[in-house]
Design a protein around this motif. Sequence first.
Motif, short mmCIF file in Angstrom:
data_model
loop_
_atom_site.label_atom_id
_atom_site.label_comp_id
_atom_site.label_asym_id
_atom_site.label_seq_id
_atom_site.Cartn_x
_atom_site.Cartn_y
_atom_site.Cartn_z
N ILE A 1 85.56 83.84 -44.49
CA ILE A 1 85.31 85.29 -44.59
C ILE A 1 86.51 86.06 -44.07
CG2 ILE A 1 83.90 87.19 -43.72
CD1 ILE A 1 81.52 85.27 -43.68
N GLY A 2 87.05 85.60 -42.94
CA GLY A 2 88.21 86.27 -42.38
C GLY A 2 89.41 86.23 -43.30
N MET A 3 89.71 85.04 -43.83
CA MET A 3 90.87 84.91 -44.72
C MET A 3 90.64 85.66 -46.03
SD MET A 3 92.03 80.96 -44.00
CE MET A 3 93.65 81.18 -44.75
N SER A 4 89.39 85.71 -46.48
CA SER A 4 89.08 86.44 -47.71
C SER A 4 89.22 87.94 -47.52
CB SER A 4 87.65 86.12 -48.18
OG SER A 4 87.53 84.75 -48.48
N SER A 5 89.10 88.41 -46.28
CA SER A 5 89.25 89.85 -46.05
C SER A 5 90.67 90.32 -46.35
CB SER A 5 88.86 90.21 -44.62
OG SER A 5 89.84 89.81 -43.70
N LEU B 1 83.28 84.30 -52.10
CA LEU B 1 83.75 85.34 -51.17
C LEU B 1 84.96 86.09 -51.71
CD1 LEU B 1 83.40 83.37 -47.81
CD2 LEU B 1 82.04 85.34 -48.52
N THR B 2 85.95 85.36 -52.21
CA THR B 2 87.17 86.03 -52.69
C THR B 2 86.91 86.87 -53.93
OG1 THR B 2 87.75 83.96 -53.82
CG2 THR B 2 88.80 84.38 -51.71
N ILE B 3 86.10 86.36 -54.84
CA ILE B 3 85.79 87.14 -56.05
C ILE B 3 85.01 88.40 -55.69
CG2 ILE B 3 84.50 87.14 -58.23
CD1 ILE B 3 85.22 84.19 -58.53
N SER C 1 96.26 86.57 -44.09
CA SER C 1 95.02 85.80 -44.15
C SER C 1 94.70 85.16 -42.81
CB SER C 1 95.11 84.71 -45.23
OG SER C 1 95.27 85.26 -46.51
N VAL C 2 95.74 84.63 -42.15
CA VAL C 2 95.53 83.99 -40.85
C VAL C 2 95.07 85.01 -39.81
CG1 VAL C 2 96.70 82.85 -38.93
CG2 VAL C 2 97.09 82.07 -41.27
N SER C 3 95.73 86.17 -39.77
CA SER C 3 95.32 87.20 -38.81
C SER C 3 93.91 87.69 -39.12
CB SER C 3 96.30 88.37 -38.81
OG SER C 3 96.36 89.00 -40.07
N SER C 4 93.59 87.81 -40.43
CA SER C 4 92.24 88.20 -40.83
C SER C 4 91.24 87.13 -40.42
CB SER C 4 92.18 88.41 -42.35
OG SER C 4 93.07 89.41 -42.77
N GLY C 5 91.63 85.86 -40.66
CA GLY C 5 90.75 84.75 -40.32
C GLY C 5 90.46 84.70 -38.83
N ILE C 6 91.51 84.84 -38.03
CA ILE C 6 91.34 84.81 -36.57
C ILE C 6 90.44 85.96 -36.13
CG2 ILE C 6 92.54 85.11 -34.37
CD1 ILE C 6 94.93 83.66 -35.63
#
Length: 480
Positions: free
Chosen positions: A87-91, A169-171, A259-264
């Motif tokens: 979810i974080g990386m998809s954001s 999630l990405t779509i 993506s990494v910062s979003s994922g974290i």
Amino acid sequence: MEEESKLEERLVLVKEEGDEELDLKKRVWEETKKIWKVAFPGMLSRATNFGMLIITQAVIGHVSALELAAFALVQSLTVRFVNGIQIGMSSATETLCGQAFGAGQHHMMGIYLQRSWIINLITVTLLMPLFIFSSPIFIGLGQEKDVSIATETISIWLIPVVYLFVFALTIQMYLQAQLKNMIVAWLSLVSFIVHILFSWLFVFKLDFGIPGALGSLILSNFVMVLGEFVYIWCGGCPLSWKGFTWDAFSQLWPVIKLSVSSGIMLCLEIWYNSILILIAGYMKNATVAIAAFSICLNVSVWELMICLGFLGAACVRIANELGRGNAKTIKFSIKVNLATSVIFGLVFFTICLVFGNKIGYLFTSDEDVVNMVSELSILLAITMLSNSIQPVLTGIAVGAGLQSVVAIINLVCYYVIGIPIGLLLGFCTDLQVRGVWIGMICGTITQIICLSIMICRTNWDDQVEKTSQRLSRWFKPDDS
């Protein structure tokens, strides 16, 4: 004459105030329509998607108490851990696609989507050992041996679901950014209905047991993802989808960093609840504690899925307006979105207080679990209210690309404040599970305060300039 002149001035002032009030009402109404155009489909899709996990848990709970605890452990820890990363990386997809849409760079949205698939698929594959070796991992973490052994089969069945989440999630983020996520809502609703029918057929009619419940979950998620692909490939997004392209493999590093910062950012938040489930496993009467805490958190997360519709709306509105360069509209949108979400939170807060002693029966007939759920209902209600505020603040940050700052805030609020307080109250007092949850609430409230201060101090004119520079740097001409 002087009195007539003063009277005319007063009439003019009254008229101007009336015009301003009408103009404000019109602006609020227009902004509300834009918010709901994104929020409602997001609510429906997220609530039904998470609802499929809830239905699975409820079905398993009526098959076996041991399997219920095992599923609660896997779903609340392993799946939520991996799903939090996804979810974080998809954001990042939501941020980039939303800003590209606002700037009119429609063809870049399809490229950003494909880059996200590449990055997320590699990430999920690297995390597969968590599912394959779930039993020894949980035993090593000190969970009850019987429950840990039972998680092995459940974890293997959930691997296809986790891979399907990558595309789902990405779509959804991609379609949401261009205001076409109603199709996702309808597909999610269809999948939810399919899941209910298959669960009833496989478990209660054909007596397939646990494999039947989990097989139904796989099939229903596949139906949703297949429908999304058909929509995109068959011309649903003619401006943003130009087919598969080698450009998806270029400039991956900037997308990886975002993506990494979003994922974290989001994982720290989602793992927070998972760690509290883990802590509950060390409490007295651990099986009951895990089952009850998991039920309450799942109800809370289901409501959160609805409020995440406002997160999506906030993200899309902020990203779109940043792409267009409208700093003033951003500030107004934030106020309207927050007010709308808080009203929803108050409704759920009231419902939870009124029906808190009945919630447990939806998931199990075990009286010990039901009684513990009832004891936690007040804390559940408070969590419901905070769930209505926090997602909007996060959505604003995601839309602006401020994920790295929010990641630091989440780390401090949850892991420096929330968890230590939960451990202290849970193990050093008689509060047990209630103490753990009080700690969780303290962390969430601190996070809400910090995010509010950050957003109030954000210079949106500067953010508009940064967005323009980012879009120009990553732009590729449309060759079609």
